[in-house]
Design a protein around this motif. Structure first.
Motif, short mmCIF file in Angstrom:
data_model
loop_
_atom_site.label_atom_id
_atom_site.label_comp_id
_atom_site.label_asym_id
_atom_site.label_seq_id
_atom_site.Cartn_x
_atom_site.Cartn_y
_atom_site.Cartn_z
N TRP A 57 0.81 -1.21 0.00
CA TRP A 57 0.00 0.00 0.00
C TRP A 57 0.85 1.27 0.00
O TRP A 57 0.54 2.22 -0.71
N LEU A 58 1.91 1.27 0.79
CA LEU A 58 2.72 2.49 0.93
C LEU A 58 3.70 2.70 -0.22
O LEU A 58 3.99 3.84 -0.57
N PHE A 59 4.21 1.62 -0.80
CA PHE A 59 5.29 1.76 -1.77
C PHE A 59 5.00 1.21 -3.16
O PHE A 59 5.72 1.53 -4.10
N LYS A 60 3.99 0.37 -3.30
CA LYS A 60 3.74 -0.28 -4.58
C LYS A 60 2.48 0.20 -5.29
O LYS A 60 2.14 -0.29 -6.35
N GLY A 61 1.75 1.13 -4.68
CA GLY A 61 0.58 1.68 -5.35
C GLY A 61 -0.70 0.89 -5.18
O GLY A 61 -1.73 1.28 -5.72
N SER A 62 -0.65 -0.20 -4.42
CA SER A 62 -1.89 -0.93 -4.13
C SER A 62 -2.70 -0.12 -3.12
O SER A 62 -2.17 0.75 -2.45
N GLU A 63 -3.98 -0.44 -3.04
CA GLU A 63 -4.85 0.26 -2.10
C GLU A 63 -5.67 -0.72 -1.30
O GLU A 63 -6.17 -1.71 -1.85
N PRO A 64 -5.85 -0.46 -0.01
CA PRO A 64 -6.74 -1.31 0.78
C PRO A 64 -8.19 -1.10 0.34
O PRO A 64 -8.54 -0.01 -0.14
N GLN A 65 -9.00 -2.10 0.49
CA GLN A 65 -10.41 -1.97 0.15
C GLN A 65 -11.14 -1.07 1.14
O GLN A 65 -12.06 -0.36 0.77
N ASP A 66 -10.71 -1.09 2.39
CA ASP A 66 -11.32 -0.28 3.45
C ASP A 66 -11.02 1.20 3.19
O ASP A 66 -9.87 1.61 3.10
N LEU A 67 -12.06 2.01 3.07
CA LEU A 67 -11.91 3.43 2.76
C LEU A 67 -11.10 4.19 3.82
O LEU A 67 -10.26 5.02 3.49
N GLU A 68 -11.35 3.91 5.09
CA GLU A 68 -10.61 4.60 6.15
C GLU A 68 -9.12 4.27 6.11
O GLU A 68 -8.28 5.14 6.31
N LEU A 69 -8.80 3.00 5.86
CA LEU A 69 -7.39 2.61 5.75
C LEU A 69 -6.75 3.25 4.52
O LEU A 69 -5.61 3.71 4.57
#
Length: 81
Positions: A57-69
């Motif tokens: 999430w922080l370095f590879k551009g992926s995103e968590p599904q949870d909006l708050e996260l």
């Protein structure tokens, strides 16, 4: 007395990857107190995620599904700039 166990949070900020240690702990030390209650809760939930998820999430551009996260990841990334 603080609602948050700062020693526990600090311990959870310690990760198994140097890259994460260089981001998570400084963010906590410099910004946690200024976060809203909702942001603090999201940050604490973020600490329960695996190192691989956090790195992605922080370095590879992926995103968590949870909006708050996702919002907290973006906030952390913006402090890195």
């Amino acid at each position: 007395m603080s609602k948050y166990n700062k020693l526990r949070i600090e311990w959870d900020c310690r990760r198994g990857m140097l890259e994460l240690d260089n981001v998570i702990m400084p963010f906590y030390q410099q910004h946690f107190e200024s976060l809203t209650e909702q942001q603090k809760q999201a940050f604490i939930r973020l600490l329960a995620c695996s190192d691989l998820e956090l790195f992605s999430w922080l370095f590879k551009g992926s995103e968590p599904q949870d909006l708050e996260l996702r919002t907290m990841i973006t906030h952390i990334q913006n402090t890195l700039k």
